[in-house]
Scaffold this active site. Sequence first.
Site, PDB file in Angstrom:
ATOM      1  N   ARG A  79     -17.317  35.347 -11.105  1.00 50.46           N
ATOM      2  CA  ARG A  79     -16.330  34.864 -10.130  1.00 50.46           C
ATOM      3  C   ARG A  79     -15.674  33.626 -10.737  1.00 50.46           C
ATOM      4  O   ARG A  79     -16.043  33.190 -11.821  1.00 50.46           O
ATOM      5  CB  ARG A  79     -16.925  34.621  -8.729  1.00 50.46           C
ATOM      6  CG  ARG A  79     -18.372  34.306  -8.630  1.00 50.46           C
ATOM      7  CD  ARG A  79     -18.761  32.980  -9.208  1.00 50.46           C
ATOM      8  NE  ARG A  79     -17.923  31.917  -8.681  1.00 50.46           N
ATOM      9  CZ  ARG A  79     -17.687  30.793  -9.278  1.00 50.46           C
ATOM     10  NH1 ARG A  79     -18.202  30.526 -10.477  1.00 50.46           N
ATOM     11  NH2 ARG A  79     -16.917  29.861  -8.748  1.00 50.46           N
TER      12      ARG A  79
ATOM     13  N   GLN B 239     -21.436  28.181  -3.742  1.00 50.10           N
ATOM     14  CA  GLN B 239     -21.230  28.091  -5.199  1.00 50.10           C
ATOM     15  C   GLN B 239     -21.515  26.677  -5.718  1.00 50.10           C
ATOM     16  O   GLN B 239     -21.890  26.510  -6.875  1.00 50.10           O
ATOM     17  CB  GLN B 239     -19.789  28.476  -5.564  1.00 50.10           C
ATOM     18  CG  GLN B 239     -19.468  29.953  -5.418  1.00 50.10           C
ATOM     19  CD  GLN B 239     -18.839  30.260  -4.073  1.00 50.10           C
ATOM     20  OE1 GLN B 239     -19.164  29.617  -3.071  1.00 50.10           O
ATOM     21  NE2 GLN B 239     -17.957  31.235  -4.032  1.00 50.10           N
TER      22      GLN B 239
ATOM     23  N   ASP C 157      -7.286  29.049  -7.414  1.00 52.41           N
ATOM     24  CA  ASP C 157      -7.256  30.489  -7.725  1.00 52.41           C
ATOM     25  C   ASP C 157      -5.837  31.003  -7.879  1.00 52.41           C
ATOM     26  O   ASP C 157      -5.606  32.053  -8.480  1.00 52.41           O
ATOM     27  CB  ASP C 157      -7.978  31.275  -6.627  1.00 52.41           C
ATOM     28  CG  ASP C 157      -9.471  31.051  -6.739  1.00 52.41           C
ATOM     29  OD1 ASP C 157      -9.934  29.993  -6.278  1.00 52.41           O
ATOM     30  OD2 ASP C 157     -10.148  31.911  -7.323  1.00 52.41           O
TER      31      ASP C 157
ATOM     32  N   ASN D 184      -7.334  27.499  -3.065  1.00 56.75           N
ATOM     33  CA  ASN D 184      -8.679  27.372  -3.645  1.00 56.75           C
ATOM     34  C   ASN D 184      -9.703  27.725  -2.568  1.00 56.75           C
ATOM     35  O   ASN D 184      -9.350  28.055  -1.424  1.00 56.75           O
ATOM     36  CB  ASN D 184      -8.875  25.949  -4.182  1.00 56.75           C
ATOM     37  CG  ASN D 184     -10.126  25.810  -5.043  1.00 56.75           C
ATOM     38  OD1 ASN D 184     -10.353  26.626  -5.937  1.00 56.75           O
ATOM     39  ND2 ASN D 184     -10.950  24.824  -4.768  1.00 56.75           N
TER      40      ASN D 184
HETATM   41  O1  MRU Z   1     -14.848  33.062  -4.664  1.00 56.72           O
HETATM   42  P1  MRU Z   1     -14.956  32.394  -6.002  1.00 56.72           P
HETATM   43  O2  MRU Z   1     -16.326  31.872  -6.285  1.00 56.72           O
HETATM   44  O3  MRU Z   1     -14.431  33.294  -7.113  1.00 56.72           O
HETATM   45  O4  MRU Z   1     -13.991  31.169  -5.905  1.00 56.72           O
HETATM   46  C1  MRU Z   1     -13.836  30.308  -7.002  1.00 56.72           C
HETATM   47  C2  MRU Z   1     -13.024  29.130  -6.714  1.00 56.72           C
HETATM   48  O5  MRU Z   1     -12.508  28.965  -5.623  1.00 56.72           O
HETATM   49  C3  MRU Z   1     -12.758  28.170  -7.839  1.00 56.72           C
HETATM   50  O6  MRU Z   1     -12.612  26.883  -7.347  1.00 56.72           O
HETATM   51  C4  MRU Z   1     -11.476  28.637  -8.521  1.00 56.72           C
HETATM   52  O7  MRU Z   1     -11.630  29.914  -9.073  1.00 56.72           O
HETATM   53  C5  MRU Z   1     -10.918  27.736  -9.521  1.00 56.72           C
HETATM   54  S1  MRU Z   1     -12.041  27.362 -10.800  1.00 56.72           S
HETATM   55  C6  MRU Z   1     -11.861  27.957 -12.178  1.00 56.72           C
END
Ligand code: MRU
Length: 363
Positions: free
Chosen positions: A53, A203, A244, A254
């Site tokens: 992820r 996370q 993201d 994000n």
């Molecule tokens: O749902 P996830 O764990 O994939 O979300 C990740 C995030 O929101 C991070 O902050 C985002 O990808 C930017 S970091 C490289």
Amino acid sequence: MDVNGTAYRSIWLADDGRQVEIIDQTRLPHEFSVITLTTLDQAVTAIRDMQVRGAPLIGATAAYGFCLGLHQGTTDNVLEEVARVLVACRPTAVNLRWAVQRMLAVLLPLPEQDRLQTAYTEAAAICEEDVATNAALGGHGAELIRAIREKKGKNGPVNILTHCNAGWLATVDWGTALAPVFRASQDGIPVHVWVDETRPRNQGAHLTAWELVSAGIDHHLIVDNAGGHLMQHGKVDICIVGTDRTAASGDVCNKIGTYLKALAALDNRIPFYVALPGSTIDWEISDGVGEIPIEERDQDEVLVVQGLCGDKVDGVHIAPPETPAANPAFDVTPARLVTGLITERGICPASTEGLLSLYPERK
Ligand code: MRU
């Protein structure tokens, strides 16, 4: 980055040059295990079930997933079907679409017999570029941390608040929001990180805390609601988060909860920076709130909390059995709340003009 003395990336090609290996992020921090991906289906599962992820890593996995899919054939139809399946895995992180479109653009013009080998070359290039990009943005972001340290003098470390995991596990290496922190720490600048646990999937607690322990960086885990209080009491010098999908206007999407941190930061006059590789910018979108698709995930992620029970990872149901949950996975922070964007090309204001000053070829 280093894990118990061994240098790892979050994804790499297996020794046979065909299969792909990833760190299973659903097992961390309690277990470090590597999964081998052999088929497109396995790559799709890895992205959808979040064994991998983080926006840049989702893109890198999609690129290698594309290679695995081409073992079924290399006709235009296969390429287009593989692309369709991969793009449908997760809707918000634009790096997924970016990586798949890049693979298609390189492969479709080629004769069919050259496509498989070139796909592997292109996937490897995407990974190498990600590492170089994040290292570069880490250098720019570390200068912000250095400036705060110089202003503070010897009054303690630079206190950085971050949300979700935007460390090396979210990318191929280095990370986005945490790249400046890793770099500052390597440069000898004392840093301390406030780690939002980041409900519902935690996370922060599972991945960011694990990365910081491995890197020997001082940190505290906090509940998601603690940030505002810490800011009011002068305990946060700077917020740095990832994204993201970044709209061409500078709006950033994000992990859910980022928006509330930005509001609190503005109220307390604390700089709020977003770190991103250029691949996270969606140049087709200008209104982040109105246009970025927000992933709605399974309600069990909210209702069942995962953790170590004795010596076994298990889930604990935390609400009445009749209570349903809603689970929007991301939110959008409008550009006006963002102090600046840290990119591989430097730092700019969160605005169309700011982004175009660093990416003039997009004018
Ligand atoms: O749902 P996830 O764990 O994939 O979300 C990740 C995030 O929101 C991070 O902050 C985002 O990808 C930017 S970091 C490289």
